[in-house]
Design a protein around this motif. Structure first.
Motif, PDB file in Angstrom:
ATOM      1  N   GLY B  20      -6.933 -26.938   0.769  1.00 13.83           N
ATOM      2  CA  GLY B  20      -7.416 -27.058   2.056  1.00 13.83           C
ATOM      3  C   GLY B  20      -7.428 -25.560   2.580  1.00 13.83           C
ATOM      4  N   TRP B  21      -8.538 -25.538   3.635  1.00 12.10           N
ATOM      5  CA  TRP B  21      -8.795 -24.190   4.285  1.00 12.10           C
ATOM      6  C   TRP B  21      -8.374 -24.045   5.662  1.00 12.10           C
ATOM      7  CZ3 TRP B  21     -11.736 -20.407   1.944  1.00 12.10           C
ATOM      8  CH2 TRP B  21     -12.401 -20.906   0.595  1.00 12.10           C
ATOM      9  N   GLY B  22      -7.422 -24.997   6.038  1.00 14.86           N
ATOM     10  CA  GLY B  22      -7.149 -24.986   7.429  1.00 14.86           C
ATOM     11  C   GLY B  22      -6.123 -23.925   7.559  1.00 14.86           C
ATOM     12  N   GLY B  23      -5.528 -23.166   6.888  1.00 13.03           N
ATOM     13  CA  GLY B  23      -4.593 -22.006   6.874  1.00 13.03           C
ATOM     14  C   GLY B  23      -5.551 -21.041   7.200  1.00 13.03           C
ATOM     15  N   ASN B  24      -6.638 -20.750   6.333  1.00 13.08           N
ATOM     16  CA  ASN B  24      -7.720 -19.589   6.861  1.00 13.08           C
ATOM     17  C   ASN B  24      -8.293 -19.601   7.959  1.00 13.08           C
ATOM     18  OD1 ASN B  24      -7.239 -19.909   3.861  1.00 13.08           O
ATOM     19  ND2 ASN B  24      -9.089 -18.661   3.501  1.00 13.08           N
ATOM     20  N   LEU B  25      -8.503 -21.021   8.534  1.00 16.47           N
ATOM     21  CA  LEU B  25      -9.072 -20.973   9.934  1.00 16.47           C
ATOM     22  C   LEU B  25      -7.948 -20.734  10.964  1.00 16.47           C
ATOM     23  CD1 LEU B  25     -11.238 -24.469   9.999  1.00 16.47           C
ATOM     24  CD2 LEU B  25     -11.744 -22.048   9.341  1.00 16.47           C
ATOM     25  N   LEU B  26      -6.722 -21.314  10.842  1.00 15.60           N
ATOM     26  CA  LEU B  26      -5.749 -20.699  11.720  1.00 15.60           C
ATOM     27  C   LEU B  26      -5.432 -19.198  11.618  1.00 15.60           C
ATOM     28  CD1 LEU B  26      -3.068 -23.657  11.674  1.00 15.60           C
ATOM     29  CD2 LEU B  26      -4.792 -23.336  13.307  1.00 15.60           C
ATOM     30  N   ARG B  27      -5.508 -18.670  10.660  1.00 12.39           N
ATOM     31  CA  ARG B  27      -5.383 -17.129  10.548  1.00 12.39           C
ATOM     32  C   ARG B  27      -6.468 -16.526  11.309  1.00 12.39           C
ATOM     33  NH1 ARG B  27      -3.872 -17.059   5.250  1.00 12.39           N
ATOM     34  NH2 ARG B  27      -5.929 -16.564   4.804  1.00 12.39           N
ATOM     35  N   GLY B  28      -7.792 -17.089  10.850  1.00 13.49           N
ATOM     36  CA  GLY B  28      -8.962 -16.442  11.782  1.00 13.49           C
ATOM     37  C   GLY B  28      -8.568 -16.586  13.151  1.00 13.49           C
ATOM     38  N   LEU B  29      -8.303 -17.746  13.667  1.00 12.83           N
ATOM     39  CA  LEU B  29      -7.988 -17.987  15.104  1.00 12.83           C
ATOM     40  C   LEU B  29      -6.779 -16.854  15.590  1.00 12.83           C
ATOM     41  CD1 LEU B  29      -8.401 -19.741  17.603  1.00 12.83           C
ATOM     42  CD2 LEU B  29      -6.514 -20.997  16.905  1.00 12.83           C
ATOM     43  N   LEU B  30      -5.918 -16.747  14.893  1.00 10.38           N
ATOM     44  CA  LEU B  30      -4.865 -15.837  15.224  1.00 10.38           C
ATOM     45  C   LEU B  30      -5.374 -14.257  15.538  1.00 10.38           C
ATOM     46  CD1 LEU B  30      -1.748 -15.404  15.901  1.00 10.38           C
ATOM     47  CD2 LEU B  30      -1.655 -14.689  13.483  1.00 10.38           C
ATOM     48  N   HIS B  31      -6.453 -13.983  14.408  1.00 12.30           N
ATOM     49  CA  HIS B  31      -7.070 -12.617  14.581  1.00 12.30           C
ATOM     50  C   HIS B  31      -8.011 -12.670  16.090  1.00 12.30           C
ATOM     51  CE1 HIS B  31      -6.353 -11.450  10.211  1.00 12.30           C
ATOM     52  NE2 HIS B  31      -5.663 -10.858  10.809  1.00 12.30           N
ATOM     53  N   SER B  32      -8.679 -13.635  16.124  1.00 12.02           N
ATOM     54  CA  SER B  32      -9.610 -13.971  17.292  1.00 12.02           C
ATOM     55  C   SER B  32      -8.684 -13.531  18.532  1.00 12.02           C
ATOM     56  CB  SER B  32     -10.098 -15.112  17.429  1.00 12.02           C
ATOM     57  OG  SER B  32     -11.214 -15.028  16.117  1.00 12.02           O
ATOM     58  N   LEU B  33      -7.534 -14.397  18.663  1.00 13.19           N
ATOM     59  CA  LEU B  33      -6.823 -14.107  19.794  1.00 13.19           C
ATOM     60  C   LEU B  33      -6.058 -12.896  20.093  1.00 13.19           C
ATOM     61  CD1 LEU B  33      -4.945 -17.782  19.995  1.00 13.19           C
ATOM     62  CD2 LEU B  33      -6.627 -16.939  21.291  1.00 13.19           C
ATOM     63  N   GLN B  34      -5.826 -12.282  18.960  1.00 13.93           N
ATOM     64  CA  GLN B  34      -4.947 -10.896  18.844  1.00 13.93           C
ATOM     65  C   GLN B  34      -6.338 -10.073  19.614  1.00 13.93           C
ATOM     66  OE1 GLN B  34      -4.020 -10.130  15.052  1.00 13.93           O
ATOM     67  NE2 GLN B  34      -1.590 -10.308  15.386  1.00 13.93           N
ATOM     68  N   ILE B  35      -7.393  -9.886  18.933  1.00 12.93           N
ATOM     69  CA  ILE B  35      -8.455  -9.271  19.551  1.00 12.93           C
ATOM     70  C   ILE B  35      -8.798  -9.452  21.037  1.00 12.93           C
ATOM     71  CG2 ILE B  35     -10.614  -8.556  19.104  1.00 12.93           C
ATOM     72  CD1 ILE B  35     -10.574  -8.542  16.406  1.00 12.93           C
ATOM     73  N   ALA B  36      -8.990 -10.843  21.262  1.00 15.80           N
ATOM     74  CA  ALA B  36      -9.251 -10.919  22.672  1.00 15.80           C
ATOM     75  C   ALA B  36      -7.999 -10.433  23.504  1.00 15.80           C
ATOM     76  CB  ALA B  36      -9.542 -12.435  22.622  1.00 15.80           C
ATOM     77  N   LEU B  37      -7.002 -10.825  23.272  1.00 18.22           N
ATOM     78  CA  LEU B  37      -5.758 -10.334  24.044  1.00 18.22           C
ATOM     79  C   LEU B  37      -5.811  -8.552  24.312  1.00 18.22           C
ATOM     80  CD1 LEU B  37      -2.671 -12.337  23.595  1.00 18.22           C
ATOM     81  CD2 LEU B  37      -3.695 -11.897  25.771  1.00 18.22           C
ATOM     82  N   GLY B  38      -6.009  -8.006  23.167  1.00 19.13           N
ATOM     83  CA  GLY B  38      -6.085  -6.593  22.987  1.00 19.13           C
ATOM     84  C   GLY B  38      -7.211  -6.093  23.965  1.00 19.13           C
ATOM     85  N   GLY B  39      -8.322  -6.590  23.628  1.00 17.20           N
ATOM     86  CA  GLY B  39      -9.441  -6.101  24.253  1.00 17.20           C
ATOM     87  C   GLY B  39      -9.402  -6.389  25.712  1.00 17.20           C
ATOM     88  N   TYR B  40      -9.026  -7.618  25.847  1.00 17.47           N
ATOM     89  CA  TYR B  40      -8.959  -7.846  27.508  1.00 17.47           C
ATOM     90  C   TYR B  40      -8.266  -6.805  28.441  1.00 17.47           C
ATOM     91  CZ  TYR B  40      -8.780 -10.812  31.492  1.00 17.47           C
ATOM     92  OH  TYR B  40      -8.883 -11.231  32.874  1.00 17.47           O
ATOM     93  N   SER B  41      -7.049  -6.817  27.475  1.00 14.11           N
ATOM     94  CA  SER B  41      -5.903  -5.711  28.194  1.00 14.11           C
ATOM     95  C   SER B  41      -6.656  -4.470  28.558  1.00 14.11           C
ATOM     96  CB  SER B  41      -4.713  -5.792  27.666  1.00 14.11           C
ATOM     97  OG  SER B  41      -4.186  -6.919  27.377  1.00 14.11           O
ATOM     98  N   LEU B  42      -7.269  -3.891  27.519  1.00 11.65           N
ATOM     99  CA  LEU B  42      -7.708  -2.708  27.319  1.00 11.65           C
ATOM    100  C   LEU B  42      -8.844  -2.752  28.482  1.00 11.65           C
ATOM    101  CD1 LEU B  42      -8.055   0.223  26.466  1.00 11.65           C
ATOM    102  CD2 LEU B  42      -9.669  -0.611  24.621  1.00 11.65           C
ATOM    103  N   GLY B  43      -9.556  -3.702  28.594  1.00 13.93           N
ATOM    104  CA  GLY B  43     -10.770  -3.885  29.548  1.00 13.93           C
ATOM    105  C   GLY B  43     -10.013  -3.796  30.843  1.00 13.93           C
ATOM    106  N   LEU B  44      -9.061  -4.579  30.879  1.00 14.06           N
ATOM    107  CA  LEU B  44      -8.550  -4.442  32.626  1.00 14.06           C
ATOM    108  C   LEU B  44      -8.105  -3.133  32.983  1.00 14.06           C
ATOM    109  CD1 LEU B  44      -5.990  -7.672  32.861  1.00 14.06           C
ATOM    110  CD2 LEU B  44      -8.157  -7.054  34.154  1.00 14.06           C
ATOM    111  N   LEU B  45      -7.420  -2.528  32.056  1.00  9.44           N
ATOM    112  CA  LEU B  45      -6.866  -1.209  32.178  1.00  9.44           C
ATOM    113  C   LEU B  45      -8.130  -0.234  32.686  1.00  9.44           C
ATOM    114  CD1 LEU B  45      -4.409   0.447  32.012  1.00  9.44           C
ATOM    115  CD2 LEU B  45      -5.322   1.359  29.917  1.00  9.44           C
ATOM    116  N   ILE B  46      -9.192  -0.112  31.871  1.00  8.39           N
ATOM    117  CA  ILE B  46     -10.383   0.653  32.145  1.00  8.39           C
ATOM    118  C   ILE B  46     -11.177  -0.053  33.433  1.00  8.39           C
ATOM    119  CG2 ILE B  46     -13.001   1.048  31.439  1.00  8.39           C
ATOM    120  CD1 ILE B  46     -11.843   0.688  28.317  1.00  8.39           C
ATOM    121  N   GLY B  47     -10.990  -1.285  33.790  1.00  9.65           N
ATOM    122  CA  GLY B  47     -11.338  -1.755  34.952  1.00  9.65           C
ATOM    123  C   GLY B  47     -10.582  -1.399  36.146  1.00  9.65           C
ATOM    124  N   ILE B  48      -9.541  -1.249  36.298  1.00  4.77           N
ATOM    125  CA  ILE B  48      -8.736  -1.042  37.162  1.00  4.77           C
ATOM    126  C   ILE B  48      -8.880   0.687  37.584  1.00  4.77           C
ATOM    127  CG2 ILE B  48      -6.193  -0.198  38.280  1.00  4.77           C
ATOM    128  CD1 ILE B  48      -5.522  -2.989  36.602  1.00  4.77           C
TER     129      ILE B  48
END
Lengths: 257, 245
Positions: B20-48
């Motif tokens: 099954g490929w479910g594990g791959n999808l979830l790993r991808g989701l984890l990477h997406s969330l990591q990038i989104a969280l990190g990028g958003y935090s950096l964006g907030l810092l730049i924004g302030i």
């Protein structure tokens, strides 16, 4: 308003000097000799981008009107349907939608003999119908949300005045409600169209040669990284600038309340 | 019946363990969330920082920031991501060469966070600038009158007071950040969308996997919306009931 004199204050002159130094060094030290060989492909790509933008905005806006109206004043089942459509489109990445339609729907179509035999098949094998459909649905969802607010934002008194004058519901919609709602949505519409322009390069990932796709081809052919990307960014900036000017003109032309 | 049983068969492709490929999808989701969280935090810092620069700094900083926000908001994210991705890794390697180190292979995760953060920063700057302007002037003047320094005013008065005005815009930016991570698929970073494409390509079940990935993105959006509502209520504590901003 900024007068020319205060605009060219010393720090702005310095900024302008830095800016022109960057542009001149880009022009001198980077390679631009490939442009004559490729400008036909590039122009065709830009044309395709603009065509896709205009078509998806017009079709998407036409679709956004019923979606906004259904949410603002429609019967409950229709309102829920329109709301869920907006939520699903706005909740998933455009790139995923594009690949879902092109690879997913495309692979389903190719297994159905009735579709393969139909007159539509030559079109359904190309990428542009999927790109246009996807961008249209996306624009309709985002703009439908704006139109919902715009329809609800038209003052009740204006509609009541129309009714008092004996307008039928259809006349009321056509002559008062719709024009007033569009007028309210116009400032956000300009921003949405620029956002739509910035979404169009994604269609290059499903083999459509738009402006971005044309420059990708250049980059693959001549192994340059920065020059094509910088020129491409400049082209998108110019189109975005033109759109902003156009919508400002439209906004100034429509009488404000 | 035949189609139903074949559908159930294909559902097994989503199971978490290979084949099954479910594990791959979830790993991808984890990477997406990591990038989104990190990028958003950096964006907030730049924004302030950017918003403060645009409001309080000298004319030169103000105009440079105006150039940054205008340029980033006028160019498609896809092109910015390519430009920042190549330019960022190139610059870093030049720097490494300059200080006499070997060129490094930039981690995709860090590069993704950096790229998304730079794009988000431009939008966050505008959102936060608008929110700070919406704070009643009297509150900031009161802080000055009590002898607060600039940083104290910012930390104790301006930033908390602008939060209710900024949250709708910032919430929207978070949703955009989660969706913008999909663009990193184009530069070959294996987040959810690219994992999905690979899974779909090797099993030929395109519809199944793209719909599954869409559902995952939707779940992220729905959970985010719930959290945003809570944060919005929390940020408005102390406001008179029913007062609209």
């Amino acid at each position: 308003m900024i007068t020319p004199k205060s605009f060219w204050s010393p720090h702005r002159l310095l900024l302008a000097a830095i800016g022109s130094a960057i542009i001149i060094s880009c022009a001198v030290f980077m390679r631009w000799d490939w442009i004559p060989d490729y400008y036909e492909i590039i122009l065709a790509g830009i044309w395709r981008t603009i065509w896709l933008l205009v078509a998806s905005v017009v079709l998407g806006f036409a679709l956004a009107l019923p979606i906004g109206l259904a949410q603002a004043a429609g019967p409950k089942p229709l309102a829920i349907l329109a709301r869920q459509f907006c939520n699903i489109i706005r909740g998933t990445p455009l790139l995923l939608q594009l690949w879902l339609l092109y690879y997913g729907l495309g692979s389903v179509f190719s297994t159905i003999p009735e579709i393969r035999g139909s007159a539509m098949w030559p079109y359904l094998r190309q990428a542009w119908p999927y790109a246009l459909l996807c961008l249209t649905l996306s624009f309709a969802a985002y703009e439908g949300e704006v139109m919902r607010g715009a329809f609800l934002g038209v003052p009740k008194g204006e509609l009541e005045a129309g009714r008092a004058f004996g307008f039928s519901e259809m006349q009321l919609f056509r002559k008062i409600w719709l024009p007033r709602a569009i007028q309210r949505a116009l400032p956000t519409l300009g921003g949405e169209v620029v956002l739509q322009l910035k979404a169009t390069p994604l269609v290059a990932t499903i083999t459509m040669i738009d402006a971005y796709g044309a420059f990708s081809k250049v980059r693959q052919d001549i192994f340059l990284t920065y020059e094509p990307l910088l020129l491409l960014a400049l082209i998108y900036m110019m189109i975005a600038g033109l759109l902003v000017v156009l919508f400002r003109y439209l906004e100034n032309r429509t009488p404000s309340s | 019946m035949d189609t139903i049983s074949s559908f159930i068969d294909s559902l097994q492709l989503l199971s978490l363990t290979p084949p099954g490929w479910g594990g791959n999808l979830l790993r991808g989701l984890l990477h997406s969330l990591q990038i989104a969280l990190g990028g958003y935090s950096l964006g907030l810092l730049i924004g302030i920082l950017g918003a403060c620069g645009k409001l309080y700094a000298g004319a030169f900083v103000k105009d440079s920031l105006a150039c940054y926000t205008t340029l980033v908001r006028a160019v498609p994210e896809l092109i910015l991501i390519l430009l920042f991705y190549y330019a960022g890794t190139d610059l870093l390697n030049q720097l490494m060469l300059l200080i006499g180190r070997d060129p490094v292979d930039v981690d995709g995760l860090i590069a993704g966070i950096f790229v998304i953060g730079l794009v988000q920063g431009a939008y966050a700057t505008e959102v936060i600038r608008g929110a700070i302007l919406a704070v009643p002037k009297g509150q900031i003047e009161a802080a000055r009158a009590y002898g607060f320094s600039f940083w104290q005013t910012l930390r104790r008065v301006t930033l908390p007071a602008m939060l209710p005005y900024a949250i709708p815009g910032l919430a929207n930016l978070w949703l955009i950040a989660t969706k913008d991570t999909a663009l990193l698929a184009v530069v070959g970073f294996s987040e959810l969308t690219l994992e999905t494409k690979q899974a779909a390509g090797s099993t030929k079940h395109y519809m199944l996997f793209y719909c599954a990935a869409g559902a995952l993105y939707l779940i992220v959006t729905i959970i985010s919306n719930q959290l945003i509502q809570r944060i919005e209520r929390w940020s408005r504590r102390g406001f008179a009931d029913g007062r609209s901003i």
